[in-house]
Write an enzyme that holds these catalytic residues in place. Sequence first.
Site, PDB file in Angstrom:
ATOM      1  N   CYS A   1     -38.941  -8.141  13.109  1.00 12.09           N
ATOM      2  CA  CYS A   1     -38.421  -7.009  12.334  1.00 12.09           C
ATOM      3  C   CYS A   1     -37.546  -6.148  13.266  1.00 12.09           C
ATOM      4  CB  CYS A   1     -39.568  -6.186  11.755  1.00 12.09           C
ATOM      5  SG  CYS A   1     -40.547  -5.318  13.016  1.00 12.09           S
TER       6      CYS A   1
ATOM      7  N   GLU B   1     -45.384  -9.656  18.006  1.00 17.86           N
ATOM      8  CA  GLU B   1     -44.400  -9.550  19.093  1.00 17.86           C
ATOM      9  C   GLU B   1     -44.770  -8.405  20.044  1.00 17.86           C
ATOM     10  OE1 GLU B   1     -42.002 -10.855  15.394  1.00 17.86           O
ATOM     11  OE2 GLU B   1     -43.741  -9.618  15.832  1.00 17.86           O
TER      12      GLU B   1
ATOM     13  N   HIS C   1     -47.593  -5.553  15.297  1.00 18.92           N
ATOM     14  CA  HIS C   1     -47.019  -6.884  15.092  1.00 18.92           C
ATOM     15  C   HIS C   1     -47.290  -7.770  16.302  1.00 18.92           C
ATOM     16  CE1 HIS C   1     -43.990  -5.587  11.761  1.00 18.92           C
ATOM     17  NE2 HIS C   1     -45.212  -5.121  11.558  1.00 18.92           N
TER      18      HIS C   1
ATOM     19  N   GLU D   1     -37.118 -20.421   1.669  1.00 19.10           N
ATOM     20  CA  GLU D   1     -36.220 -19.268   1.566  1.00 19.10           C
ATOM     21  C   GLU D   1     -36.980 -18.033   1.097  1.00 19.10           C
ATOM     22  OE1 GLU D   1     -32.136 -17.794  -0.637  1.00 19.10           O
ATOM     23  OE2 GLU D   1     -32.944 -19.774  -1.080  1.00 19.10           O
TER      24      GLU D   1
ATOM     25  N   CYS E   1     -39.517  -4.528  16.255  1.00 16.74           N
ATOM     26  CA  CYS E   1     -39.887  -5.515  17.280  1.00 16.74           C
ATOM     27  C   CYS E   1     -38.656  -5.994  18.042  1.00 16.74           C
ATOM     28  CB  CYS E   1     -40.617  -6.692  16.655  1.00 16.74           C
ATOM     29  SG  CYS E   1     -42.292  -6.279  16.130  1.00 16.74           S
TER      30      CYS E   1
END
Length: 221
Positions: free
Chosen positions: A125, A97, A95, A59, A128
Amino acid sequence: KMAEKQEEPSNAQNGEPDNAEEGEGKKKKVKREDLPPFEIVTGERLPAIFFKFQFRNVEYSSGRNKTFLCYVVETQGKEPVTSRGYLEDEHAAAHAEMAFFNTILPSCQPGARHDVTWYVSSSPCVTCAQRICEALRKDKGLRLTIMVGRLFMWEEPEMQAALRSMKEAGCKLRIMKPQDFEYVWKNFVEPEEGEEAKSFVPWEDIQENFQYYEEKLAEIL
């Protein structure tokens, strides 16, 4: 709520050797700021230590400041072709992606249908997510399924809206199950030295954490 301790990664888990001297570390930090704005690592298999740390579906993603993206592209052209590999980024730069759309996809047969599956350490994010939506709207032959280990900043309203917009654009979003982590281990991780084909060892709470994120994603979408 998952009872997961925040972990501080060792240098090795961040991709730096543990025995790096402090002075070297300082030099590295200075150098990192001077890096060109586009620093992406590509390859076929990632080191096991990166997988074990970066893909953990905890988490609290303390210290997990990179995106690792493993991809499979099935091109349905005159001759069907399957290509696979992985991308990793430094969050300060481009990034992973974005790098996929800028470097990997253009090298596949243009005009053909591409069935793409990503196995990503954490969900995209907002920026992206927008790029993914644009790509899917522009290229009708592109089918994208994203399997994510963790949800990135999922409490943020703009992040939730970004996840929903990806779904609306036709992207299939899924949380990685224990079997998906095992698939990545077998297909995208370098065998560890001295142990030819070491089988995947699930970490504690892998199933519980998968269910936690699956519920969150279902609520958001």
